[in-house]
Design a protein around this motif. Structure first.
Motif, PDB file in Angstrom:
ATOM      1  N   VAL A 172       0.847  -1.192   0.000  1.00  0.00           N
ATOM      2  CA  VAL A 172       0.000   0.000   0.000  1.00  0.00           C
ATOM      3  C   VAL A 172       0.882   1.240   0.000  1.00  0.00           C
ATOM      4  CG1 VAL A 172      -1.853   1.227   1.189  1.00  0.00           C
ATOM      5  CG2 VAL A 172      -1.780  -1.283   1.239  1.00  0.00           C
ATOM      6  N   GLY A 173       1.084   1.803  -1.184  1.00  0.00           N
ATOM      7  CA  GLY A 173       1.913   2.990  -1.301  1.00  0.00           C
ATOM      8  C   GLY A 173       2.839   2.907  -2.488  1.00  0.00           C
ATOM      9  N   GLU A 174       3.930   3.647  -2.404  1.00  0.00           N
ATOM     10  CA  GLU A 174       4.845   3.785  -3.536  1.00  0.00           C
ATOM     11  C   GLU A 174       6.025   2.826  -3.402  1.00  0.00           C
ATOM     12  OE1 GLU A 174       3.927   8.440  -4.566  1.00  0.00           O
ATOM     13  OE2 GLU A 174       5.442   8.009  -3.048  1.00  0.00           O
ATOM     14  N   ALA A 175       6.445   2.290  -4.537  1.00  0.00           N
ATOM     15  CA  ALA A 175       7.458   1.230  -4.550  1.00  0.00           C
ATOM     16  C   ALA A 175       8.758   1.680  -3.889  1.00  0.00           C
ATOM     17  CB  ALA A 175       7.722   0.796  -5.990  1.00  0.00           C
ATOM     18  N   GLU A 176       9.149   2.940  -4.114  1.00  0.00           N
ATOM     19  CA  GLU A 176      10.424   3.411  -3.574  1.00  0.00           C
ATOM     20  C   GLU A 176      10.442   3.402  -2.047  1.00  0.00           C
ATOM     21  OE1 GLU A 176       9.604   6.011  -7.293  1.00  0.00           O
ATOM     22  OE2 GLU A 176       8.479   5.055  -5.685  1.00  0.00           O
ATOM     23  N   ALA A 177       9.255   3.565  -1.436  1.00  0.00           N
ATOM     24  CA  ALA A 177       9.163   3.542   0.027  1.00  0.00           C
ATOM     25  C   ALA A 177       8.994   2.130   0.568  1.00  0.00           C
ATOM     26  CB  ALA A 177       7.994   4.420   0.481  1.00  0.00           C
ATOM     27  N   LEU A 178       8.357   1.261  -0.200  1.00  0.00           N
ATOM     28  CA  LEU A 178       7.992  -0.072   0.287  1.00  0.00           C
ATOM     29  C   LEU A 178       9.046  -1.147   0.008  1.00  0.00           C
ATOM     30  CD1 LEU A 178       4.287   0.084  -0.858  1.00  0.00           C
ATOM     31  CD2 LEU A 178       5.005  -0.198   1.512  1.00  0.00           C
ATOM     32  N   LEU A 179       9.693  -1.069  -1.142  1.00  0.00           N
ATOM     33  CA  LEU A 179      10.575  -2.166  -1.535  1.00  0.00           C
ATOM     34  C   LEU A 179      11.837  -2.305  -0.685  1.00  0.00           C
ATOM     35  CD1 LEU A 179      10.279  -2.184  -5.438  1.00  0.00           C
ATOM     36  CD2 LEU A 179       9.385  -3.865  -3.810  1.00  0.00           C
TER      37      LEU A 179
END
Length: 588
Positions: A172-179
């Protein structure tokens, strides 16, 4: 950049002579990233797109994720897979050939993570096709401890319950923050049991793990500085959008009340002018593409757009390359931009606008922020500057819509054509596209009723019946597909059984007209004892919604306030003019 000459030892290779488009499966792409060997990889991720290759390769977000993982420089493999067309799916099933990745030609079941992008609701049955073709159990609860973890992200992750039986983890959110936190954790616990991995992931912010969910709120994760590509993978075959792309900024501050992408994408974060310019030049140099799309939600709002075009024009002219904008706002500034872009070409092409609604009243309802005067001045400008072809986008079925609003779509379209002819454009033509409105979660209209198929059909016929000029064409999106999109976009956990039943009875590629079959879906709802219109009905404002546990940052008070202002036909200023107290925070 290396050219990847495949060894053509893919499991699917022996089947390619029997399918309609073998190029969808063979790979052989130009790619800017170092190819990590299978044995040296610390972690193996397969990015899965639930549509065919030529569609998935046109999806910019998919390329961003692969580029971002490669930029981490941690010896992680980021490979890709796409949904097989029914002819290939059947052959793979008959021969027990598993679905494999494009680059390394490895079966998906051999990866540590399979990461689906959720581009739109009508691709959901294709997710089941890919999981089944990978020889994995369809339901999360049935998978073995050595199965890969299946994750999913994108706009569909903001309404995850409709797929919660099939996906292990929603991002839930943007890939740069989650990955980064996800992959770092996975690297540490790679040898743990699958159940232990899922439980550990469920404790990270921004991840919804249905099997380990305890009624907490899942907070959307964002990044202040988003990743941008300096090069791109170049396919060896034509794709739907055969061009490079650059994201100038992320989010949108306009506040259109129907737009989920604009609402959940807040706050707006812009790239510095010099960074955007440098990226565009690097992509031109590294790929050779002759068109660069500026793909932000409203690229005309980029603070340095004019300077960017002026700075790049000499180089673009020299390379015979061009910049393009998906659509323009109907104002003089946008027209000036369009003319600068057209200056990079040998002759004027078409130009696209999205008034969305035919009357001023309805444009105010949806908070579009353009007036009748702006529309007329805009049309005068484009024809006076030499354009001859205009494309207009509208919606039907919007809240509070009347017959007068529908008739106004044809009226504006005719007025556009007449203006062109009056200004000496003898070959003037107008193309109009009308789509059915779908109330989306996390928008001020998430409580609205969606029009039925019959209502949308009647509205589409009403608009088309008023057109009697061969230089004015009006087409409307199939109401049956709009209906399905609406059901799946506001569904709950019960919808999982419907998707499964529809897939079992043959549902595939529901966004493709040649394969979509509404009756198959209606039968699936009946089989599951559900009425599809229960999901498209108006919702009570105090009703608990299936997606309420997903917090995208917008407060419920803001969404309700905007809904009430819509019915009062009151405009709300955009984020560039003042804060509307949406809950996300003002633009820095």
């Amino acid at each position: 950049m290396e050219f990847d000459f495949q060894e053509f030892d893919s499991p699917e290779w022996k089947l390619m002579s029997q399918v309609s488009r073998p190029s969808r499966y063979c790979g052989s792409e130009w790619r800017p990233y170092k190819k990590i060997t299978w044995d040296e990889a610390k972690l193996k991720i397969c990015l899965a797109f639930p549509d065919v290759y030529e569609t998935g390769m046109s999806y910019y977000g998919f390329q961003i994720i692969e580029g971002f993982i490669s930029s981490l420089q941690k010896n992680f493999i980021a490979d890709r897979a796409y949904c097989p067309w029914p002819d290939m799916e059947n052959l793979m099933s008959e021969s027990q050939t598993p679905l494999s990745s494009i680059e390394h030609k490895k079966p998906l079941k051999d990866f540590d993570i399979i990461a689906f992008t959720l581009p739109h609701e009508t691709a959901y049955t294709n997710i089941l096709t890919m999981i089944n073709s990978a020889r994995l159990e369809l339901k999360s609860q049935d998978r073995s401890e050595d199965s890969p973890v299946i994750i999913a992200g994108g706009y569909g992750a903001y309404t995850p319950e409709v797929l919660s039986d099939f996906i292990d983890v929603f991002c839930v959110g943007e890939a740069e923050a989650l990955l980064p936190p996800l992959l770092n954790l996975f690297e540490e616990i790679k040898n743990s049991k699958r159940s232990e991995k899922l439980e550990a992931i469920s404790k990270l912010p921004g991840f919804y793990v249905p099997l380990y969910f305890h009624d907490e709120i899942i907070e959307r994760q964002t990044t202040e500085k988003f990743f941008t590509l300096d090069s791109m993978i170049i396919p060896s075959v034509n794709i739907v959008h055969d061009r490079a792309a650059v994201e100038l900024f992320r989010g949108c501050g306009r506040g259109c009340r129907f737009c989920q992408a604009g609402m959940v994408g807040r706050p707006v974060r812009s790239r510095k002018l010099e960074e955007a310019s440098e990226s565009i030049l690097k992509i031109i140099n590294s790929t050779g593409w002759e068109e660069i799309g500026l793909l932000s939600l409203a690229s005309c709002d980029y603070y340095g757009i004019e300077n960017l075009i002026d700075e790049l024009s000499p180089t673009l002219n020299e390379r015979r390359a061009k910049l393009s904008l998906p659509s323009l706002r109907m104002d003089g500034f946008s027209i000036g931009l369009a003319e600068k872009l057209e200056g990079l070409r040998s002759k004027h092409g078409g130009i696209t606008f999205a008034p969305e609604a035919g009357t001023q009243r309805l444009r105010d309802v949806i908070n579009k922020g353009i007036t009748e005067d702006m529309i007329i001045k805009c049309l005068n400008e484009i024809f006076s500057r030499g354009w001859e072809r205009v494309k207009l986008y509208f919606m039907m079925g919007l809240p509070t819509e009347t017959d007068e609003d529908l008739d106004a779509i044809a009226e504006i379209s005719y007025r556009t054509l007449k203006l062109g002819r009056a200004m000496g454009r003898k070959r003037a033509s107008v193309s109009v596209s009308v789509s059915g409105f779908v109330p989306k979660a996390h928008t001020p209209f998430q409580w609205e009723r969606q029009n039925t198929i019959a209502e949308l059909q009647e509205k589409g016929r009403r608009i088309k019946s008023q057109v009697h000029d061969r230089n004015l064409s009006i087409a409307y999106h199939e109401p049956e597909q709009t209906f399905l999109e609406g059901v799946l976009s506001r569904g709950d956990k019960r919808t999982c059984n419907v998707i499964l039943r529809a897939w079992e009875t043959g549902a595939r590629f529901d966004s493709w007209t040649e394969y979509f079959n509404l009756q198959r879906w209606l039968d699936a709802f009946e089989f599951c004892g559900l009425n599809p219109e229960d999901f498209t009905r108006e919702r009570n404002e105090d009703e608990k919604l299936p997606w309420d546990f997903i917090n995208v940052g917008l407060t419920k008070e803001f969404l309700l306030r905007e809904r009430h202002r819509a019915y009062e036909q009151k405009l709300t200023a955009d984020c560039y003019s003042g804060c509307a107290a949406c809950g996300v925070g003002c633009i820095k």
